[in-house]
Design a protein around this motif. Structure first.
Motif, PDB file in Angstrom:
ATOM      1  N   ASP A 103       0.843  -1.194   0.000  1.00  0.00           N
ATOM      2  CA  ASP A 103       0.000   0.000   0.000  1.00  0.00           C
ATOM      3  C   ASP A 103       0.877   1.243   0.000  1.00  0.00           C
ATOM      4  O   ASP A 103       2.090   1.164   0.138  1.00  0.00           O
ATOM      5  N   GLY A 104       0.255   2.378  -0.150  1.00  0.00           N
ATOM      6  CA  GLY A 104       1.013   3.630  -0.123  1.00  0.00           C
ATOM      7  C   GLY A 104       2.084   3.670  -1.190  1.00  0.00           C
ATOM      8  O   GLY A 104       1.807   3.460  -2.361  1.00  0.00           O
ATOM      9  N   ARG A 105       3.298   3.934  -0.791  1.00  0.00           N
ATOM     10  CA  ARG A 105       4.423   4.033  -1.736  1.00  0.00           C
ATOM     11  C   ARG A 105       4.968   2.640  -2.040  1.00  0.00           C
ATOM     12  O   ARG A 105       6.118   2.323  -1.751  1.00  0.00           O
ATOM     13  N   TRP A 106       4.166   1.816  -2.653  1.00  0.00           N
ATOM     14  CA  TRP A 106       4.493   0.417  -2.936  1.00  0.00           C
ATOM     15  C   TRP A 106       5.803   0.267  -3.709  1.00  0.00           C
ATOM     16  O   TRP A 106       6.522  -0.711  -3.530  1.00  0.00           O
ATOM     17  N   TRP A 107       6.131   1.218  -4.585  1.00  0.00           N
ATOM     18  CA  TRP A 107       7.326   1.129  -5.414  1.00  0.00           C
ATOM     19  C   TRP A 107       8.605   1.175  -4.578  1.00  0.00           C
ATOM     20  O   TRP A 107       9.640   0.689  -5.005  1.00  0.00           O
ATOM     21  N   ASP A 108       8.528   1.778  -3.375  1.00  0.00           N
ATOM     22  CA  ASP A 108       9.686   1.851  -2.483  1.00  0.00           C
ATOM     23  C   ASP A 108       9.980   0.531  -1.785  1.00  0.00           C
ATOM     24  O   ASP A 108      11.051   0.365  -1.208  1.00  0.00           O
ATOM     25  N   ARG A 109       9.025  -0.379  -1.790  1.00  0.00           N
ATOM     26  CA  ARG A 109       9.179  -1.644  -1.074  1.00  0.00           C
ATOM     27  C   ARG A 109       9.243  -2.817  -2.046  1.00  0.00           C
ATOM     28  O   ARG A 109       8.634  -3.859  -1.833  1.00  0.00           O
ATOM     29  N   ARG A 110      10.011  -2.622  -3.115  1.00  0.00           N
ATOM     30  CA  ARG A 110      10.208  -3.680  -4.102  1.00  0.00           C
ATOM     31  C   ARG A 110      11.692  -3.744  -4.452  1.00  0.00           C
ATOM     32  O   ARG A 110      12.413  -2.761  -4.320  1.00  0.00           O
TER      33      ARG A 110
END
Length: 146
Positions: A103-110
């Motif tokens: 959720d939220g800034r999903w791109w930061d957690r990939r």
């Protein structure tokens, strides 16, 4: 294919104001989308920089997230398929952080599926240099290539 009418002067002004409010003041909506497209392509090919560099490179997606709700509805509708396609490609070229919500800034957690590293470089929990600060061991889905 159905043609849409050109944007009005008011819509162009609203797009400029949205980008000014949500980005760095030098960007345009087109340049933000181009930056996201280029980063996605780089990640698809194999990302050769460190985790802090990726975090920095993701500025364009974060800016798009700030700009998007401010855009006129018609502009969002016209450009949403493009943004969705880049997001889908990024998700396909990356794996989620174990145990983290998308959720939220999903791109930061990939994490990119393919990380480029120097031959013979030391590894920590499977991570190449520049990724060794990750708070979890390298997922099996992530390949480090030399």
């Amino acid at each position: 294919m159905e043609r849409t009418s050109p944007l009005t002067a008011e819509e162009y002004d609203a797009v400029r104001a949205a980008v000014l409010a949500g980005a760095d003041g030098r960007s345009t909506l087109n340049s933000l989308l181009a930056g996201w497209r280029e980063l996605v392509a780089e990640v698809e090919e194999g990302y050769g920089w460190s985790r802090p560099e990726l975090s920095n490179d993701l500025w364009c997606r974060a800016a798009l997230a700030r700009v998007w709700p401010r855009l006129p509805e018609r502009v969002r509708a016209l450009r949403q398929p493009e943004l969705d396609a880049y997001d889908d490609r990024f998700r396909a070229a990356t794996v989620p952080w174990p145990g983290r919500a998308e959720d939220g800034r999903w791109w930061d957690r990939r994490v990119p599926r393919t990380l480029e590293a120097e031959a013979g470089e030391a590894r920590w929990q499977g991570w190449p240099m520049g990724w060794d600060m990750m708070p979890f061991p390298k997922p099996d889905e992530v390949e480090v290539v030399e």
